[in-house]
Design a protein around this motif. Structure first.
Motif, PDB file in Angstrom:
ATOM      1  N   LEU A 173       0.794  -1.227   0.000  1.00 30.50           N
ATOM      2  CA  LEU A 173       0.000   0.000   0.000  1.00 30.50           C
ATOM      3  C   LEU A 173       0.829   1.282   0.000  1.00 30.50           C
ATOM      4  O   LEU A 173       0.285   2.365  -0.280  1.00 30.50           O
ATOM      5  CB  LEU A 173      -0.929   0.012   1.223  1.00 30.50           C
ATOM      6  CG  LEU A 173      -2.213  -0.796   1.078  1.00 30.50           C
ATOM      7  CD1 LEU A 173      -2.882  -0.980   2.431  1.00 30.50           C
ATOM      8  CD2 LEU A 173      -3.169  -0.118   0.103  1.00 30.50           C
TER       9      LEU A 173
ATOM     10  N   ASN B  96      -3.148   0.698  -5.025  1.00 32.00           N
ATOM     11  CA  ASN B  96      -1.834   1.326  -5.133  1.00 32.00           C
ATOM     12  C   ASN B  96      -1.175   1.005  -6.481  1.00 32.00           C
ATOM     13  O   ASN B  96       0.042   0.837  -6.564  1.00 32.00           O
ATOM     14  CB  ASN B  96      -0.936   0.853  -3.984  1.00 32.00           C
ATOM     15  CG  ASN B  96       0.271   1.738  -3.788  1.00 32.00           C
ATOM     16  OD1 ASN B  96       0.209   2.948  -4.023  1.00 32.00           O
ATOM     17  ND2 ASN B  96       1.384   1.157  -3.354  1.00 32.00           N
TER      18      ASN B  96
ATOM     19  N   ASP C 166       2.628   4.399  -1.000  1.00 31.86           N
ATOM     20  CA  ASP C 166       2.712   5.214  -2.209  1.00 31.86           C
ATOM     21  C   ASP C 166       4.154   5.706  -2.344  1.00 31.86           C
ATOM     22  O   ASP C 166       4.608   6.554  -1.568  1.00 31.86           O
ATOM     23  CB  ASP C 166       1.736   6.378  -2.105  1.00 31.86           C
ATOM     24  CG  ASP C 166       1.685   7.235  -3.359  1.00 31.86           C
ATOM     25  OD1 ASP C 166       2.628   7.136  -4.191  1.00 31.86           O
ATOM     26  OD2 ASP C 166       0.734   8.014  -3.503  1.00 31.86           O
TER      27      ASP C 166
ATOM     28  N   SER D  14       2.134   2.237  -7.971  1.00 36.88           N
ATOM     29  CA  SER D  14       3.432   1.673  -7.616  1.00 36.88           C
ATOM     30  C   SER D  14       3.517   0.170  -7.798  1.00 36.88           C
ATOM     31  O   SER D  14       4.622  -0.381  -7.859  1.00 36.88           O
ATOM     32  CB  SER D  14       3.752   2.001  -6.136  1.00 36.88           C
ATOM     33  OG  SER D  14       3.716   3.385  -5.880  1.00 36.88           O
TER      34      SER D  14
ATOM     35  N   HIS E 200       5.633   8.038   3.178  1.00 46.31           N
ATOM     36  CA  HIS E 200       5.340   6.605   3.061  1.00 46.31           C
ATOM     37  C   HIS E 200       6.636   5.809   2.986  1.00 46.31           C
ATOM     38  O   HIS E 200       6.784   4.770   3.638  1.00 46.31           O
ATOM     39  CB  HIS E 200       4.481   6.337   1.826  1.00 46.31           C
ATOM     40  CG  HIS E 200       3.047   6.694   1.991  1.00 46.31           C
ATOM     41  ND1 HIS E 200       2.032   6.090   1.273  1.00 46.31           N
ATOM     42  CD2 HIS E 200       2.439   7.598   2.799  1.00 46.31           C
ATOM     43  CE1 HIS E 200       0.879   6.614   1.623  1.00 46.31           C
ATOM     44  NE2 HIS E 200       1.101   7.529   2.540  1.00 46.31           N
TER      45      HIS E 200
END
Length: 533
Positions: free
Chosen positions: A81, A142, A83, A145, A89
Motif C-alpha cells: 500500500l 496502489n 505510495d 506503484s 510513506h
C-alpha cells in the motif's frame, strides 16, 4: 500517477490455481526479482529449484489458524500500500523494516469450484478467501506503484514489458481494474450463495458477477457492444445445463441473439420429461413458433414445424433427447441457426456437419424447470430481480369452472398448452391438439388480438400442410393470464377451440364462464399466471 514504467524488484506470489506460475516465477527470477511466497505456492516454487522467501520470515509470524492468517500483517500490506511518490510513506517503510512489494501475482481460494462440486456449508465457508482479496484490493488501489495479476493469461504480457525496463502505467491501471472486477465477482458469488443458504429472499444489498466466456461481435444490433458472461450457481452442485454450459460441436460463433434464443428454446423444451416423450421446440426471436411431443424426435420435429413453417426458417431447434440421425436429416432440410440438445449421436453429428454454418450445441443434460433461481433485468438506474418462474401444475391443481369438464384428451392437451404458454411473450395465446401446438399468438397489446393471430397462424399452417381445415379446429387453448372480457375466449371458440385453460381472477370471470358455457366449452382455472415480458 506518473507514466514512468515501474521496475519490479520484489514479487509476492500466492496462487491456488498454479497454471503457468512456475514458468512465470522462473522468468521473474531470471530478471533478478526476489520472490516472496506462501504455503503450497512456496513449496511448488522451491520444488522447481527457485529461491523463495517465505512470507512468515518477513512478518515474523507463522501461518496460523489452519492457514486463515498468513498475509494479514503490516509488513505485507505496508509493502503493497505504500505510495512510493510520498516521502513520508517511504520513510515509514524504512522505519518499520517493511520491504516494498512491486508485483502481486495471486488468485483466490476456489469458492466457485467448491460450489460446483456440491460441497456442504462448512466446506464452502472454508473456501472463502480473506487475505487474498485484501491483498488484491491493496495492490490494485496502489497501482501507481504496484502491478497486480489475478489472471494467468496476463503473465506473458507483463514479462514482455519487464523486458523493456518496467510495467507501464497503462498496463498497471488495466490490471488494477481487472483485479477489482475479480474481487467483486468473487464476493458476488459468496453473497448470492450465503443469501440463498439462509433464505433471505430480499437482501438489502444484491450483487451479481460473472466471468467473460466470449466476446461477441455485437449485441442485438451491430452498433451495440456485447459479451457473454458465465455466472456461478448460488447453490452447491453442477451448473444449470444450458447454453452457458454447452459444448459447441460445430458451426460459426454464436451471436448475442443466437444465445438469447437458444436459452429460450432449451428452457422451454426442458418442460417435457424425456422419459415421457420426445419433445421439440422451434424458437424465433425468443418466442416459440412450434412445439410438439411425439414417439420420436423426428415426429415431434415435423409436428412442431407444421405449426408455423414460415417462421421456423432461420430458427433455433431445441430437443429434450439425444439428437439422432433421423431427426437430424429432417432438421437440416431447412435453414436453421442452432440445434441444441442434451447429446448427439455420432451419425447425427456427421449429418449436421454437412451444414458448415449450422451450430450444434450439446449440454449434457436438461435444466430442471422446477428448480429455484433468479432472473435479472436492468432498468434505468436499477435492477429488477425476481425468482425464476418455476411454477408447474398437474391435473389435480386445476379447477373446472364450466358445466362441461374437459375430456381426458383435452386435459392432456390443456396441460401441454399451459407449459408452452409459460414461455410465450405476453399476451400469450396457444392453441394445441394431440400434443402439438396448432397456433401461437405472442406479445400483443390485446389478448383478443393474440387469439386472432394464433387462429390465423393455424389457418396458414393448415394450407401449407395441405390440410383442409385450420389446425386450431378441435384444439384446446391456453391463455397465460385471465381473459378480462369474454371477447378473447369467443375468438378462441370461433377458431374451433373446445377447451380452455387460464388463471382466472378477472372481475368478469362470471361473464367469461357464461360465454364458455354458451359455446359448450370446457374451462379450467389454474390460479397461476405466466406473464413473460
Amino acid at each position: 500517477m506518473t507514466n514512468t514504467p515501474t521496475p519490479v524488484r520484489r514479487a509476492l506470489i500466492s496462487v491456488s490455481d498454479k497454471t503457468g506460475i512456475v514458468d512465470f516465477a522462473k522468468a521473474l527470477a531470471d530478471k533478478g526479482v526476489e520472490l516472496l511466497s506462501t504455503g503450497g505456492t512456496a513449496r511448488a516454487l522451491k520444488e522447481a529449484g527457485l529461491q523463495v522467501t517465505d512470507v512468515a520470515s518477513v512478518t515474523g509470524f507463522p501461518e496460523m489458524l489452519d492457514g486463515r492468517v498468513k498475509t494479514l500483517h503490516p509488513k505485507v500490506h505496508g509493502g503493497l500500500l505504500a505510495d512510493r511518490s510520498k516521502p513520508e510513506h517511504v520513510a515509514a517503510l524504512s522505519q518499520h523494516g517493511i520491504p516494498e512489494i512491486d508485483l502481486l501475482a495471486i488468485n483466490l481460494y476456489p469458492f466457485e469450484e467448491t460450489l460446483l462440486r456440491g460441497a456442504g456449508f462448512e466446506a464452502c465457508i472454508e473456501n472463502i478467501d480473506i487475505g487474498g482479496p485484501a491483498m488484491i484490493r491493496a495492490a490494485a488501489k496502489n497501482h501507481g506503484s504496484v502491478t497486480v495479476l489475478v489472471d494467468p493469461a496476463d503473465y506473458a504480457g507483463v514479462l514482455e514489458e519487464l523486458g523493456t525496463g518496467g510495467v507501464s502505467a497503462g498496463t498497471r491501471q488495466r490490471l488494477a481494474a481487472k483485479a477489482f472486477s475479480r474481487t467483486a465477482a468473487y464476493d458476488a458469488a459468496i453473497s448470492r450463495w450465503f443469501t440463498d443458504a439462509v433464505g433471505d429472499g430480499e437482501p438489502t444489498w444484491v450483487s451479481f458477477g460473472g466471468t467473460l466466456g466470449e466476446s461477441l461481435r455485437y449485441g442485438e444490433n451491430p452498433h451495440q457492444r456485447a459479451g457473454f458472461y458465465r455466472t456461478p450457481e448460488s447453490r452447491p452442485g453442477p451448473a444449470r445445463p444450458g447454453v452457458a454450459t454447452a459444448r459447441q460441436l460445430q458451426g460459426k460463433a454464436l451471436s448475442y441473439n443466437n444465445i438469447n434464443d437458444t436459452d429460450a428454446a432449451f428452457e422451454l423444451v426442458a418442460e417435457f420429461d424425456p422419459n415421457d416423450a420426445a419433445a421439440v421446440a422451434i424458437i424465433k426471436h425468443a418466442n416459440p413458433c412450434g412445439v410438439a411431443t411425439g414417439a420420436s424426435l423426428r415426429e415431434a420435429y415435423e409436428l412442431a414445424l407444421r405449426c408455423d413453417p414460415v417462421s421456423a426458417f432461420g430458427g433455433i431447434v431445441a430437443l429434450n433427447q439425444t439428437l439422432d440421425a433421423e431427426a437430424a436429416e429432417k432438421i437440416v432440410e431447412i435453414f436453421t441457426e442452432v440445434i441444441v440438445a442434451p447429446a448427439a449421436s455420432p451419425e447425427a453429428i456427421e449429418i449436421v456437419a454437412a451444414k458448415k454454418n449450422l451450430r450444434l450445441l450439446v449440454t449434457g443434460g436438461l435444466p430442471d424447470p422446477a428448480a429455484p433461481g433468479l432472473t435479472v433485468r436492468s432498468v434505468a438506474g436499477g435492477l429488477l430481480v425476481q425468482s425464476r418462474d418455476n411454477g408447474r401444475l398437474g391435473a389435480t391443481d386445476l379447477r373446472v369452472v364450466t358445466r362441461r369438464a374437459p375430456s381426458e384428451q383435452e386435459l392432456h392437451d390443456l396441460l401441454f398448452a399451459w407449459r408452452v404458454a409459460k414461455h410465450v411473450k405476453s399476451n400469450a395465446i396457444v392453441y394445441a391438439r394431440d400434443g402439438a401446438t396448432a397456433g401461437i399468438g405472442a406479445g400483443q397489446m390485446s389478448r383478443v388480438d393474440s387469439a386472432r393471430i394464433a387462429a390465423h397462424k393455424s389457418e396458414e399452417a393448415a394450407k401449407a400442410a395441405g390440410i383442409a381445415r385450420p389446425l386450431a379446429e378441435g384444439s384446446v387453448v391456453a391463455s397465460d393470464a385471465f381473459f378480462p372480457f369474454p371477447d378473447g375466449l369467443l375468438a378462441a371458440a370461433a377458431a374451433g377451440a373446445t377447451a380452455v385453460i387460464q388463471p382466472g381472477g378477472s372481475m368478469r370471470d362470471e361473464d367469461v364462464i357464461a360465454a364458455a358455457d354458451e359455446k359448450g366449452l370446457a374451462m379450467v382455472f389454474t390460479g397461476m399466471r405466466h406473464f413473460r415480458h
